[in-house]
Design a protein around this motif. Structure first.
Motif, PDB file in Angstrom:
ATOM      1  N   SER A   1       0.806  -1.228   0.000  1.00 29.40           N
ATOM      2  CA  SER A   1       0.000   0.000   0.000  1.00 29.40           C
ATOM      3  C   SER A   1       0.838   1.277   0.000  1.00 29.40           C
ATOM      4  CB  SER A   1      -0.944   0.007   1.208  1.00 29.40           C
ATOM      5  OG  SER A   1      -0.206   0.032   2.413  1.00 29.40           O
ATOM      6  N   ARG A   2       2.169   1.146   0.190  1.00 25.63           N
ATOM      7  CA  ARG A   2       2.967   2.381   0.325  1.00 25.63           C
ATOM      8  C   ARG A   2       4.128   2.475  -0.647  1.00 25.63           C
ATOM      9  NH1 ARG A   2       1.021   4.457   5.008  1.00 25.63           N
ATOM     10  NH2 ARG A   2       2.512   6.162   5.106  1.00 25.63           N
ATOM     11  N   SER A   3       4.491   1.353  -1.294  1.00 25.26           N
ATOM     12  CA  SER A   3       5.696   1.441  -2.133  1.00 25.26           C
ATOM     13  C   SER A   3       5.384   2.198  -3.416  1.00 25.26           C
ATOM     14  CB  SER A   3       6.244   0.053  -2.430  1.00 25.26           C
ATOM     15  OG  SER A   3       5.244  -0.712  -3.022  1.00 25.26           O
TER      16      SER A   3
ATOM     17  N   ASP B   1       5.199   8.916   1.038  1.00 26.45           N
ATOM     18  CA  ASP B   1       4.089   7.961   1.155  1.00 26.45           C
ATOM     19  C   ASP B   1       2.977   8.491   2.070  1.00 26.45           C
ATOM     20  OD1 ASP B   1       5.223   7.657   3.644  1.00 26.45           O
ATOM     21  OD2 ASP B   1       5.645   5.518   3.472  1.00 26.45           O
ATOM     22  N   PHE B   2       3.007   9.782   2.380  1.00 30.01           N
ATOM     23  CA  PHE B   2       1.881  10.400   3.105  1.00 30.01           C
ATOM     24  C   PHE B   2       0.824  10.949   2.143  1.00 30.01           C
ATOM     25  CE2 PHE B   2       4.167  11.536   7.376  1.00 30.01           C
ATOM     26  CZ  PHE B   2       4.111  10.198   7.732  1.00 30.01           C
ATOM     27  N   PHE B   3       1.147  10.956   0.850  1.00 27.44           N
ATOM     28  CA  PHE B   3       0.146  11.446  -0.114  1.00 27.44           C
ATOM     29  C   PHE B   3      -0.983  10.438  -0.233  1.00 27.44           C
ATOM     30  CE2 PHE B   3       3.831  13.795  -1.981  1.00 27.44           C
ATOM     31  CZ  PHE B   3       3.264  15.066  -2.028  1.00 27.44           C
ATOM     32  N   ASN B   4      -2.203  10.884  -0.060  1.00 28.63           N
ATOM     33  CA  ASN B   4      -3.346  10.017  -0.327  1.00 28.63           C
ATOM     34  C   ASN B   4      -3.653  10.027  -1.826  1.00 28.63           C
ATOM     35  OD1 ASN B   4      -3.963   8.895   2.227  1.00 28.63           O
ATOM     36  ND2 ASN B   4      -4.711  10.906   2.883  1.00 28.63           N
ATOM     37  N   TYR B   5      -4.549   9.139  -2.197  1.00 31.32           N
ATOM     38  CA  TYR B   5      -4.775   8.827  -3.621  1.00 31.32           C
ATOM     39  C   TYR B   5      -5.946   9.575  -4.247  1.00 31.32           C
ATOM     40  CZ  TYR B   5      -6.129   5.790  -7.590  1.00 31.32           C
ATOM     41  OH  TYR B   5      -6.475   5.289  -8.819  1.00 31.32           O
TER      42      TYR B   5
ATOM     43  N   CYS C   1      -1.670  10.400  -7.778  1.00 28.71           N
ATOM     44  CA  CYS C   1      -2.278   9.284  -8.503  1.00 28.71           C
ATOM     45  C   CYS C   1      -1.284   8.129  -8.495  1.00 28.71           C
ATOM     46  CB  CYS C   1      -2.593   9.710  -9.927  1.00 28.71           C
ATOM     47  SG  CYS C   1      -3.108   8.330 -10.926  1.00 28.71           S
ATOM     48  N   TYR C   2      -1.612   7.053  -7.754  1.00 27.47           N
ATOM     49  CA  TYR C   2      -0.677   5.913  -7.709  1.00 27.47           C
ATOM     50  C   TYR C   2      -0.741   5.095  -8.998  1.00 27.47           C
ATOM     51  CZ  TYR C   2      -1.743   6.533  -2.626  1.00 27.47           C
ATOM     52  OH  TYR C   2      -1.995   7.015  -1.366  1.00 27.47           O
ATOM     53  N   GLY C   3      -1.796   5.282  -9.762  1.00 26.06           N
ATOM     54  CA  GLY C   3      -1.998   4.494 -10.972  1.00 26.06           C
ATOM     55  C   GLY C   3      -3.488   4.399 -11.225  1.00 26.06           C
TER      56      GLY C   3
ATOM     57  N   TYR D   1      -4.679  -4.057  -3.290  1.00 20.83           N
ATOM     58  CA  TYR D   1      -3.334  -3.511  -3.062  1.00 20.83           C
ATOM     59  C   TYR D   1      -3.285  -2.460  -1.955  1.00 20.83           C
ATOM     60  CZ  TYR D   1      -2.901  -5.456  -7.766  1.00 20.83           C
ATOM     61  OH  TYR D   1      -2.942  -6.289  -8.853  1.00 20.83           O
ATOM     62  N   TYR D   2      -4.386  -1.703  -1.787  1.00 26.56           N
ATOM     63  CA  TYR D   2      -4.331  -0.554  -0.867  1.00 26.56           C
ATOM     64  C   TYR D   2      -5.316  -0.655   0.306  1.00 26.56           C
ATOM     65  CZ  TYR D   2      -1.491   1.420  -4.539  1.00 26.56           C
ATOM     66  OH  TYR D   2      -0.489   1.613  -5.446  1.00 26.56           O
ATOM     67  N   GLY D   3      -6.307  -1.560   0.211  1.00 24.96           N
ATOM     68  CA  GLY D   3      -7.211  -1.760   1.343  1.00 24.96           C
ATOM     69  C   GLY D   3      -8.214  -0.647   1.564  1.00 24.96           C
TER      70      GLY D   3
ATOM     71  N   LEU E   1     -11.614   1.809  -0.520  1.00 23.80           N
ATOM     72  CA  LEU E   1     -12.455   2.045  -1.699  1.00 23.80           C
ATOM     73  C   LEU E   1     -12.759   3.527  -1.787  1.00 23.80           C
ATOM     74  CD1 LEU E   1     -14.967  -0.911  -1.287  1.00 23.80           C
ATOM     75  CD2 LEU E   1     -13.294  -0.646  -3.116  1.00 23.80           C
ATOM     76  N   LEU E   2     -12.957   4.003  -2.996  1.00 26.66           N
ATOM     77  CA  LEU E   2     -13.352   5.404  -3.177  1.00 26.66           C
ATOM     78  C   LEU E   2     -14.869   5.464  -3.246  1.00 26.66           C
ATOM     79  CD1 LEU E   2     -10.851   6.268  -6.040  1.00 26.66           C
ATOM     80  CD2 LEU E   2     -10.797   7.240  -3.730  1.00 26.66           C
ATOM     81  N   PRO E   3     -15.474   6.578  -2.806  1.00 29.05           N
ATOM     82  CA  PRO E   3     -16.935   6.671  -2.935  1.00 29.05           C
ATOM     83  C   PRO E   3     -17.369   6.616  -4.408  1.00 29.05           C
ATOM     84  CG  PRO E   3     -16.029   8.585  -1.739  1.00 29.05           C
ATOM     85  CD  PRO E   3     -14.862   7.742  -2.162  1.00 29.05           C
TER      86      PRO E   3
HETATM   87  C1  LIG Z   1       0.510   5.769   0.658  1.00 26.66           C
HETATM   88  S1  LIG Z   1      -0.550   5.682   2.004  1.00 26.66           S
HETATM   89  C2  LIG Z   1      -1.185   7.322   2.169  1.00 26.66           C
HETATM   90  C3  LIG Z   1      -1.009   7.912   3.554  1.00 26.66           C
HETATM   91  C4  LIG Z   1      -1.801   7.256   4.631  1.00 26.66           C
HETATM   92  N1  LIG Z   1      -3.114   7.863   4.727  1.00 26.66           N
HETATM   93  C5  LIG Z   1      -1.091   7.366   5.986  1.00 26.66           C
HETATM   94  O1  LIG Z   1      -1.718   7.736   6.979  1.00 26.66           O
HETATM   95  O2  LIG Z   1       0.061   7.035   6.058  1.00 26.66           O
HETATM   96  C6  LIG Z   1      -1.853   4.794   1.250  1.00 26.66           C
HETATM   97  C7  LIG Z   1      -2.978   4.413   2.192  1.00 26.66           C
HETATM   98  O3  LIG Z   1      -3.723   5.569   2.558  1.00 26.66           O
HETATM   99  C8  LIG Z   1      -5.121   5.305   2.526  1.00 26.66           C
HETATM  100  N2  LIG Z   1      -5.700   6.105   1.432  1.00 26.66           N
HETATM  101  C9  LIG Z   1      -5.025   6.735   0.454  1.00 26.66           C
HETATM  102  N3  LIG Z   1      -5.853   7.434  -0.325  1.00 26.66           N
HETATM  103  C10 LIG Z   1      -7.088   7.252   0.152  1.00 26.66           C
HETATM  104  C11 LIG Z   1      -8.372   7.718  -0.230  1.00 26.66           C
HETATM  105  N4  LIG Z   1      -8.537   8.524  -1.269  1.00 26.66           N
HETATM  106  N5  LIG Z   1      -9.435   7.335   0.506  1.00 26.66           N
HETATM  107  C12 LIG Z   1      -9.281   6.503   1.563  1.00 26.66           C
HETATM  108  N6  LIG Z   1      -8.090   6.025   1.980  1.00 26.66           N
HETATM  109  C13 LIG Z   1      -6.995   6.395   1.283  1.00 26.66           C
HETATM  110  C14 LIG Z   1      -5.259   3.810   2.273  1.00 26.66           C
HETATM  111  O4  LIG Z   1      -5.310   3.154   3.498  1.00 26.66           O
HETATM  112  C15 LIG Z   1      -3.973   3.479   1.555  1.00 26.66           C
HETATM  113  O5  LIG Z   1      -3.586   2.147   1.725  1.00 26.66           O
END
Ligand SMILES: C[S@@+](CC[C@H](N)C(=O)[O-])C[C@H]1O[C@@H](n2cnc3c(N)ncnc32)[C@H](O)[C@@H]1O
Length: 532
Positions: A203-205, A221-225, A293-295, A305-307, A309-311
């Motif tokens: 989920s972070r690489s 890896d603090f960027f959300n998607y 955008c991770y992809g 892969y990330y655990g 879902l998006l709304p």
């Molecule tokens: C690369 S990390 C992003 C930073 C993470 N939120 C943290 O606290 O470290 C990726 C994880 O963040 C969460 N995440 C990222 N984007 C998201 C989104 N748009 N909606 C919900 N969860 C998201 C998911 O749990 C995902 O596996």
């Protein structure tokens, strides 16, 4: 959104460590060269344009803009020396020696072992300040127990979830001798530790050119998607015309495959700068969450892969095999068309419209052999073959989706109510309230306590009865009762169950949209036939 200021104690050490490693959100012009590494001007690695913030509705912890950012601006650099990858795994002489005697391990296994081994080092690890801030919990498919996998309710998805769990187990079994040989304490060799570390890597690489497992990228890896095509997600409507852009994306994807994903990424390793570089994908106002955008992923891939879902995921899709011509009373397709069938991907898009390839294949199947021979090329260029053929195509499609929906053990309304109950349970602070509610249920009473939305009672008694049945069934699941008194365990199990239900809901929503779309098409086609 709440901004956790850079000087906040919680992240102070991490941000100072980041600065010492050369991580910086300062512009390139402010960069100073200091010895071998590139050190930012500040003693903290963020604060010029980004800060750590909390976005409870969009990923939790993430990065916020500290000032207005313009599209394309370089907003963060993480030097190669700060990354964790299979390369740095081999920089640990002890680990390298052991890894050399296990040549069959994959890059992901190596990175997972590397992560566990660094965590085991405690404060002596060079990444310690970063490691202590990794999330404790993941909800990737590899964590799903059999009950949770079955709750996806769709065969391919269930199979994907079960395979993810099996693969994680097999990877752990193969990697365990390495972990034991490293002499790490027993708790780092457990399946639980492996699942966590592997999910962290998954989920972070971030992609790096030298290793297919990618690299762990502190701060980056603090960027959300945010998905590619986010704008389309906001305008998805049931209008048959809303799909043009998605159709384009679909076509481009069919045409260029992975290269499309590459183009959609807004960060990458810059070999000239020797750093992972992140760029603003759009303009941001001060305080807004900055997303990456991770992809391009459909819902099941996001969960795997990330655990999460998006709304509204504009890239969600439902795979659907086109009909055999025999279903329309025609002979089979010729070899060339069969070749097309093997080559292309058939699916319904998030808005319910058939993909370009699916529509072409359905039209070819529904055409008579003579029409197929004389005008088949029209279908391959996205054109109608005849009103009658399209009439058959959209009737088939509508009926097919209705049949698929009828196979699901629950209806969407029941899923919606279940998600509401599970969300209320997860959000409720009082573990006693949740336990009391579950206890009452197990005794045959059916209360809806205050913390559960009262508007549930507006649903039909049959829907509510079926929901209660589902809850009771879940409570019989082995292991659930054991963790009954442990609210945290229940909450995690509920999170995964909720994710499974949300997945099937969005899957059903695509089928429902397709039925509406097909029925509208049929009305228009019938009108055209009458006007003729
Ligand atoms: C690369 S990390 C992003 C930073 C993470 N939120 C943290 O606290 O470290 C990726 C994880 O963040 C969460 N995440 C990222 N984007 C998201 C989104 N748009 N909606 C919900 N969860 C998201 C998911 O749990 C995902 O596996």
């Amino acid at each position: 959104m709440s901004i956790e200021s850079s000087s906040d104690d919680q992240y102070g050490e991490l941000l100072a460590w980041g600065a010492s490693m050369g991580i910086t959100d300062a512009p390139l012009s402010e960069q100073k060269t200091h010895g071998a590494g590139q050190i930012g001007l500040s003693s903290l690695c963020l604060g010029h344009c980004l800060c750590i913030a909390s976005f409870p509705a969009a990923g939790g912890r993430g990065l916020a803009a500290m000032r207005d950012l313009s599209e394309g601006e370089l907003i963060l650099r993480v030097p190669g020396q700060a990354l964790m990858s299979s390369k740095t795994a081999r920089q640990d002489p002890r680990l390298k020696k052991i890894l050399d005697s296990f040549p069959a391990l994959s890059s992901s296994q190596i990175l997972t072992i590397h992560l566990l081994s660094e965590i085991a080092k405690g404060s002596t690890s060079q990444w310690y300040a970063y490691l202590v801030h990794l999330p404790r919990v993941h909800h990737t498919l590899s964590y799903f127990c059999s009950f949770e996998a079955e709750e996806l309710q769709e065969d391919d998805a269930i199979c994907t979830a079960k395979s993810a769990a099996q693969k994680a187990y097999a990877d752990w079994e193969a990697a365990r001798p390495v972990i034991l040989k490293m002499g790490l304490s027993h708790r780092f060799a457990t399946l639980k530790a492996w699942l966590w570390a592997a999910a962290t890597v998954s989920s972070r690489s971030l992609h790096v050119p030298w290793d297919e497992a990618g690299a762990l990228c502190p701060i980056g890896d603090f960027f959300n998607y945010a998905p590619p095509g986010q704008h389309e997600a906001n305008v998805v409507s049931d209008s048959p015309h809303s799909s043009e852009k998605e159709q384009q994306l679909d076509d481009e994807q069919s045409g260029f495959g992975l290269s499309m994903r590459e183009r959609l990424r807004d960060g990458g390793y810059d070999t000239n700068l020797g750093a992972y570089c992140f760029y603003a994908r759009q303009q941001y106002k001060k305080g807004q969450q900055v997303l990456l955008c991770y992809g391009q992923y459909n819902d099941l891939e996001l969960l795997e892969y990330y655990g999460f879902l998006l709304p509204h995921n504009p890239n969600n899709m439902v795979y659907l095999l086109p009909p055999d011509p025999l279903e329309f009373g025609h002979s089979n397709l010729g070899a060339s068309s069969q070749h097309l069938a093997c080559r292309t991907r058939f699916h319904l898009m998030a808005n319910g419209n058939p993909s370009f390839s699916l529509l072409a294949a359905m039209r070819l199947s529904a055409a008579s052999p003579a029409l197929r021979k004389s005008h088949g090329y029209h279908a391959l260029s996205g054109q109608q073959l005849s009103i009658e053929v399209d009439n058959d195509v959209y009737r088939w499609l509508s009926e097919k989706c209705q049949k698929l929906l009828a196979k699901f053990p629950t209806i969407s309304q029941e899923d919606i109510v279940l998600v509401k109950i599970l969300s209320a349970c997860c959000d409720s602070n009082g573990s006693q309230t949740v336990s009391a509610f579950l206890n009452e249920l197990s005794k045959g009473r059916k209360p809806f306590p205050d913390f559960i939305d009262k508007d549930l009672l507006t649903y039909s008694p049959t829907v509510l009865e079926n929901v209660i049945k589902q809850l009771l069934q879940m409570m019989k699941v082995e292991g659930f009762k054991k963790g009954f008194s442990d609210h945290t365990k229940i909450a995690y199990a509920f999170e995964r169950w909720k994710a499974a239900i949300q997945w099937r809901l969005s899957h059903k929503a695509v089928l429902e949209r397709c039925i509406q779309y097909s029925n509208r098409k049929l009305l228009l086609l019938n009108k055209e036939l009458l006007d003729r």
